[in-house]
Design a protein around this motif. Sequence first.
Motif, mmCIF file in Angstrom:
data_model
loop_
_atom_site.group_PDB
_atom_site.id
_atom_site.type_symbol
_atom_site.label_atom_id
_atom_site.label_comp_id
_atom_site.label_asym_id
_atom_site.label_seq_id
_atom_site.Cartn_x
_atom_site.Cartn_y
_atom_site.Cartn_z
ATOM 1 N N TYR A 16 0.894 -1.216 -0.166
ATOM 2 C CA TYR A 16 0.017 -0.174 -0.029
ATOM 3 C C TYR A 16 0.818 1.188 -0.068
ATOM 4 C CZ TYR A 16 -3.834 -3.101 1.514
ATOM 5 O OH TYR A 16 -4.594 -4.250 1.323
ATOM 6 N N GLY A 55 -5.765 4.940 -11.742
ATOM 7 C CA GLY A 55 -7.158 4.416 -11.351
ATOM 8 C C GLY A 55 -7.100 2.721 -11.118
ATOM 9 N N VAL A 58 -5.287 2.105 -7.837
ATOM 10 C CA VAL A 58 -6.308 1.947 -6.816
ATOM 11 C C VAL A 58 -7.197 0.848 -6.853
ATOM 12 C CG1 VAL A 58 -8.230 3.436 -5.891
ATOM 13 C CG2 VAL A 58 -6.263 4.705 -6.476
ATOM 14 N N PHE A 62 -5.817 -0.959 -3.643
ATOM 15 C CA PHE A 62 -6.699 -0.494 -2.420
ATOM 16 C C PHE A 62 -8.021 -1.446 -2.427
ATOM 17 C CE2 PHE A 62 -4.491 3.696 -2.522
ATOM 18 C CZ PHE A 62 -3.399 3.263 -1.855
ATOM 19 N N MET A 63 -8.472 -1.861 -3.622
ATOM 20 C CA MET A 63 -10.072 -2.193 -3.579
ATOM 21 C C MET A 63 -9.829 -3.824 -3.961
ATOM 22 S SD MET A 63 -11.686 0.635 -6.104
ATOM 23 C CE MET A 63 -13.364 0.469 -5.624
ATOM 24 N N HIS A 64 -8.316 -4.300 -3.748
ATOM 25 C CA HIS A 64 -8.205 -5.659 -3.813
ATOM 26 C C HIS A 64 -8.768 -6.082 -5.233
ATOM 27 C CE1 HIS A 64 -8.898 -4.642 0.731
ATOM 28 N NE2 HIS A 64 -7.641 -4.590 0.477
ATOM 29 N N LEU A 65 -8.842 -5.673 -6.346
ATOM 30 C CA LEU A 65 -9.431 -6.327 -7.165
ATOM 31 C C LEU A 65 -8.285 -7.417 -7.606
ATOM 32 C CD1 LEU A 65 -11.236 -3.790 -9.922
ATOM 33 C CD2 LEU A 65 -12.062 -6.024 -8.266
ATOM 34 N N GLU A 68 -9.583 -10.778 -6.458
ATOM 35 C CA GLU A 68 -11.050 -10.668 -6.045
ATOM 36 C C GLU A 68 -11.634 -12.014 -6.904
ATOM 37 O OE1 GLU A 68 -13.599 -10.329 -4.142
ATOM 38 O OE2 GLU A 68 -12.789 -8.112 -3.744
ATOM 39 N N LYS A 69 -12.883 -12.317 -6.716
ATOM 40 C CA LYS A 69 -13.370 -13.245 -7.172
ATOM 41 C C LYS A 69 -14.331 -13.054 -8.442
ATOM 42 C CE LYS A 69 -12.722 -15.588 -3.295
ATOM 43 N NZ LYS A 69 -11.509 -14.584 -2.823
ATOM 44 N N ILE A 72 -17.548 -10.881 -8.859
ATOM 45 C CA ILE A 72 -17.099 -9.503 -8.792
ATOM 46 C C ILE A 72 -16.707 -9.153 -10.266
ATOM 47 C CG2 ILE A 72 -16.145 -7.307 -7.868
ATOM 48 C CD1 ILE A 72 -17.552 -8.915 -5.806
ATOM 49 N N THR B 16 -19.551 -18.549 -4.704
ATOM 50 C CA THR B 16 -19.241 -17.178 -4.978
ATOM 51 C C THR B 16 -17.837 -16.595 -4.369
ATOM 52 O OG1 THR B 16 -20.539 -15.842 -3.533
ATOM 53 C CG2 THR B 16 -21.470 -16.622 -5.718
ATOM 54 N N TRP B 26 -20.257 -3.947 -4.424
ATOM 55 C CA TRP B 26 -19.662 -3.670 -5.847
ATOM 56 C C TRP B 26 -20.815 -3.475 -6.645
ATOM 57 C CZ3 TRP B 26 -15.251 -2.704 -7.649
ATOM 58 C CH2 TRP B 26 -14.098 -3.017 -6.878
ATOM 59 N N VAL B 80 -7.341 2.105 3.639
ATOM 60 C CA VAL B 80 -6.829 0.784 3.572
ATOM 61 C C VAL B 80 -6.217 0.353 4.622
ATOM 62 C CG1 VAL B 80 -4.883 0.961 2.376
ATOM 63 C CG2 VAL B 80 -6.526 -0.965 1.925
ATOM 64 N N LEU B 180 -14.127 0.306 -0.014
ATOM 65 C CA LEU B 180 -14.377 -0.077 -1.425
ATOM 66 C C LEU B 180 -15.103 1.262 -1.853
ATOM 67 C CD1 LEU B 180 -15.439 -3.523 -1.816
ATOM 68 C CD2 LEU B 180 -13.627 -2.706 -2.654
ATOM 69 N N HIS B 183 -12.413 4.190 -2.017
ATOM 70 C CA HIS B 183 -11.426 4.304 -2.968
ATOM 71 C C HIS B 183 -12.101 4.478 -4.381
ATOM 72 C CE1 HIS B 183 -8.724 2.669 -0.052
ATOM 73 N NE2 HIS B 183 -9.441 1.487 0.302
ATOM 74 N N LEU B 187 -11.310 7.224 -6.800
ATOM 75 C CA LEU B 187 -10.924 6.752 -8.485
ATOM 76 C C LEU B 187 -11.596 7.841 -9.176
ATOM 77 C CD1 LEU B 187 -11.230 3.180 -9.071
ATOM 78 C CD2 LEU B 187 -11.240 4.903 -10.881
ATOM 79 N N ILE B 190 -9.566 10.985 -9.337
ATOM 80 C CA ILE B 190 -8.433 10.722 -10.307
ATOM 81 C C ILE B 190 -8.746 10.899 -11.708
ATOM 82 C CG2 ILE B 190 -7.099 8.758 -11.326
ATOM 83 C CD1 ILE B 190 -6.568 7.877 -8.587
ATOM 84 N N PHE B 191 -9.999 10.697 -12.330
ATOM 85 C CA PHE B 191 -10.578 10.993 -13.474
ATOM 86 C C PHE B 191 -10.866 12.449 -13.753
ATOM 87 C CE2 PHE B 191 -10.131 6.604 -13.837
ATOM 88 C CZ PHE B 191 -9.420 6.276 -15.286
#
Lengths: 102, 199, 579
Positions: A16, A55, A58, A62-65, A68-69, A72, B16, B26, B80, B180, B183, B187, B190-191
Amino acid sequence: MDHGSKEHIERQVKVYISVFAALAFLTVVTVAVSYLKLPFAAGVAVALFIALIKGSLVAAFFMHLLTEKQIIFSILAVTALFFAFLLLLPAITSAEVMSYVS
Amino acid sequence: MSTAVIRYIDKPHPVTGVTNAKLGTWCFLASEVMLFGALFSAYVLLRTGVSEWPHGSQFLNVPLATLNTLILITSSVTMVMSWASLMLKQFGKYRLYLAITILLALAFLVVKGFEYGHKFEHHHFPSTNTFYAIYFTLTGLHGLHVIGGVVVNAYFLFFGKRMWETHPEQFAGRIECAGLYWHFVDLVWIFLFPVLYLL
Amino acid sequence: MKEHSSHSHSASLPFWRKYIFSLDHKVIGVQYAVTGLLFLLFGFTLIMLIRWQLAYPGQPLPVIGHLFSEKMMVGGIMLPEFYNQLGAMHGTIMVFLGVVPLAVGGFGNYLVPLQIGAPDMAFPKLNMMSYWVYFMGGLIMLASFFLPEGAAQSGWTSYPPLANLASSGQTFWLLGMVFLITSSLLGSVNFIVTIAQLRADGLSFFRLPFFVWAQFITSFLLLLAFPPLEAAGVLQLMDRLAGTSFFMPSGLVVAGEQLAVSGGGNPVLWQHLFWFLAHPEVYVLILPAMGIVAEILACNTRKPIYGYRSMVYSVVAIGFLSFVVWAHHMFLTGMGTKMSGFFQITTMMISVPSVIILTALALSLWGGSIRFNTPMLFAIAFLPMFGIGGLTGLPLGLAASDVHLHDTYYVIGHFHYVVAPGTIFALFAGVYHWFPKVTGRKMSEVLGKIHFFFSLIFINGVFMPMFLMGLAGVSRRLYDPTQYAHAGSTQPLNVFVSICAWLLALAQIPFVLNFFGSLIFGKKVDRNPWEATTLEWAAPSPPPHGNFDEVPAVYRGPYEYSVPGQARDFWPQHMAKEN
């Protein structure tokens, strides 16, 4: 790998901090580039490219993508597709009309 | 205990692999993508529809916005870190980081307030032209999202202790979801920052 | 997980927690359904007033005409402003406050957790909140009628610049829409998570009843298509309240004077954002209806749905394609040929999965031993009615024919065939079919059949002539059609339509009597009066808080009717062995 374990989280914390450094650095870069007064198209491309990297950082860390599963990802893939339609189709439609006008 | 036991509140679903709250968050963020997507689409259509469009830096304060960008990405890190502290069972550190996140969000809003005030002083309003219209709308809506984040985080800061003591796993999940969202707010900025200020 | 025995928890709650601010999906579902039905009735009343003006323009409305204020009717004669308010609010109320809350909020909330074997929705508090946010939106919409200048007048589509310049009713409309959209978003998140996470053990995706599939796809449409309208609503609010020019082009002249706005905006932007929602919205209206019809057809033909898998794939395909067809509503905005070609192709493509579903449903009838009870009659009527609605849409999806038909009564006829004798008939079928589950009593078959046959006759009397009027070129929002030579010749049809509309209203009286009468006098039934297979029939009627006596598990697909070798002609999903 257990994502909840103490060692894992401690490793993550270091990640991080590095991501934060990268984000701060890229912010400075994108501002600096804007003072270069690049041609319009190049300026847009560079600014959006840097924003995309920031982006992604992040979202990935930070969003742990990154870890991720599937479910998602599926939802986000569908969203990204419709987002693209929403962003592009009106612009393309209006651009075509403009091309007739000019 | 109620007769209605809803499953997968604290433990992930075996197939899942996520909890209800995470999937729900999400989904909500997906809808937020479409909300801001529509506004970006409006921006593109308005901008490509006219021959003259000002460069953001002509009208807007780039150094202040750069400062705000740095504030917001710092707050993302503290957010975080606050979640990571919970995962390490350090509740005190969690509170500290969450409090810093809230303070940074407030700082962001103060800076934004100065920016707005400066614009109004010079009689630049949303009605001045479509550039200001889209600028105020996009940053205003983003600002509302920041305020929403402050409210959520403040709730967890002041009322989180009891849930942490009774349902630690569920509470960590909630902080992850709040993160989430936060962030995502980062995000979007940021754009927004290059699109409005630098192009 | 095994604590499904005591019901003391729900019984001990005070009245207002149990029935008003309830967290139980069944109570919330009933709240949605009742509110939705009332709004349907209200929206229908609005249009019956309009029908008087259209049939007998300039004549005072008898009996109730003098009850309206001076700003609505003068001497019982409807003012054009009030006519426009009625038209705009009829569309808005029927779509956003009537059909969607009834189909998704009502049927979805009540049935989805039951059909997947869950004790409740995934987020009960969010569920309650979405109902009350919807309720607030409805109140704002209703309140707008009492504004000095009345409710919104710019059509349910609220096209700018007209809507930007309209009176304060439009601001209320936009605020109301923001509430309704937020409510739908909260609801759709809840549905997606519930269906993805809370299915009973053994209930795989391809064992889901088709109704649950329809709700699942509908939720994605709501989740991803509604936010752009929320954004558009915010932009129009900014235009109206902050004086921005998002939808105001430069140099706009109104009543001979140039408007004092900065200009530079684009009115077509609103149409893009509006139809990005509003086309998927059509499928939000129709998919739950298809789901209800599939359930009722399977149960009352006593055989499996024909082509269940192809129907599931079709509903997914519809969901995807519905996001790329929206600009077929905009052919007349001066769209270029390339992009109109693109949208015509996607529009023709989306008709394919719709036809697959309709064909599969029709083929399901073949060889069945059909029980012609009231829900089945409504469900069968749905098939040709939706068929007419769908097929008449094809000429509208092609730019060449749309140039002639755009904004005529043909369009009104087309989408009303989809929504009124289509969706609303399916919703009636659903009310008759699941009433025993909700109340523990059956509705009267005699009154039900009276309701059905008269409704079927008169609703066709209302909408069939509209195709003829539209082909004659009559525009949809005319206050007084007799003022125009080409429209005047179709005036007898207008009278016929209006009489049919009022008779249709009378035909709803048996339903109202039946609905309330059956609550008290209806025949008491056990948990599975229709001998159906899906999980909701495994719960008691009405289901208690927590729904099931014991946590159900699922062993087979949803429509195992007339399975060879079985003693009885239905084999419920939750039964481990033969029954």
